[in-house]
Enzyme design. Structure first.
Site, mmCIF file in Angstrom:
data_model
loop_
_atom_site.group_PDB
_atom_site.id
_atom_site.type_symbol
_atom_site.label_atom_id
_atom_site.label_comp_id
_atom_site.label_asym_id
_atom_site.label_seq_id
_atom_site.Cartn_x
_atom_site.Cartn_y
_atom_site.Cartn_z
ATOM 1 N N ILE A 73 -8.869 16.531 141.364
ATOM 2 C CA ILE A 73 -10.097 16.502 142.158
ATOM 3 C C ILE A 73 -10.210 17.895 142.750
ATOM 4 C CG2 ILE A 73 -11.316 15.597 144.164
ATOM 5 C CD1 ILE A 73 -10.004 12.918 143.712
ATOM 6 N N ALA A 74 -11.308 18.564 142.479
ATOM 7 C CA ALA A 74 -11.489 19.928 142.967
ATOM 8 C C ALA A 74 -12.928 20.120 143.422
ATOM 9 C CB ALA A 74 -11.140 20.935 141.878
ATOM 10 N N GLU A 107 -0.320 12.550 142.008
ATOM 11 C CA GLU A 107 0.639 13.417 142.679
ATOM 12 C C GLU A 107 -0.155 14.450 143.457
ATOM 13 O OE1 GLU A 107 0.895 13.171 139.232
ATOM 14 O OE2 GLU A 107 2.645 11.879 139.039
ATOM 15 N N ASN A 112 -0.504 19.877 150.863
ATOM 16 C CA ASN A 112 -1.948 19.651 150.811
ATOM 17 C C ASN A 112 -2.338 18.457 151.694
ATOM 18 O OD1 ASN A 112 -4.648 19.450 150.226
ATOM 19 N ND2 ASN A 112 -4.392 19.676 148.016
ATOM 20 N N TYR A 119 -7.000 10.783 150.481
ATOM 21 C CA TYR A 119 -6.462 9.638 149.741
ATOM 22 C C TYR A 119 -6.079 8.503 150.694
ATOM 23 C CZ TYR A 119 -6.309 13.059 145.970
ATOM 24 O OH TYR A 119 -6.646 14.011 145.044
#
Length: 149
Positions: A73-74, A107, A112, A119
């Site tokens: 996810i970016a 992962e 981060n 999440y």
């Protein structure tokens, strides 16, 4: 955020995805790897967030049996903090529901915290550690799972 569109990743977005990938990850995926992901629409499920023709981010997962494994996810740095990551994660969860995928995993770098918090907001829980997982700096990865999609 209502004018942000989430749609399937298509080959025409590859240059934008590569640019975002290079901005967001210290060890970005290669063009070849990303192109293979686009071609494999059986296992690989990818979406993009865009506003008009501006690519804001992307997300992907692999559909393996009854699990979804989030690969990336970016969000482009200029569009962080406005909910693009949440929209992308919503889209992956919806794909899971449609495909009868019961759980999701990923992962995430131990450092981060922003991603971990996203999440956790969606019900992912920490289930383990992969020691020295990231090749660039040997950082640990936290394994997270979301059950009962």
């Amino acid at each position: 955020m209502t004018d942000i569109e989430i749609c399937p990743l298509k080959a025409k977005y590859i240059d934008g995805i590569i640019a975002i990938n290079n901005m967001c990850f210290s060890t970005p995926w290669s063009r070849e790897s990303l192109e293979k992901e686009i071609e494999d629409n059986i296992i690989a499920k990818y979406v993009v967030a865009k506003k008009c023709d501006i690519l804001m981010g992307y997300a992907g997962m692999w559909h393996i049996l009854d699990e979804g494994h989030i690969t990336n996810i970016a969000v482009h740095p200029e569009y962080r903090g406005i909910g693009v990551g949440s929209l992308l994660l919503d889209a992956l969860i919806e794909i899971c529901r449609i495909k009868s995928i019961n759980s999701m995993t990923l992962e995430v770098r131990k450092s981060n915290i922003i991603a971990q918090n996203l999440y956790k907001k969606y019900g992912f829980i920490e289930e383990g550690i992969r020691r020295f997982y990231y090749a660039d700096n040997k950082e640990d990865a936290i394994i997270m799972w979301k059950y009962n999609i």
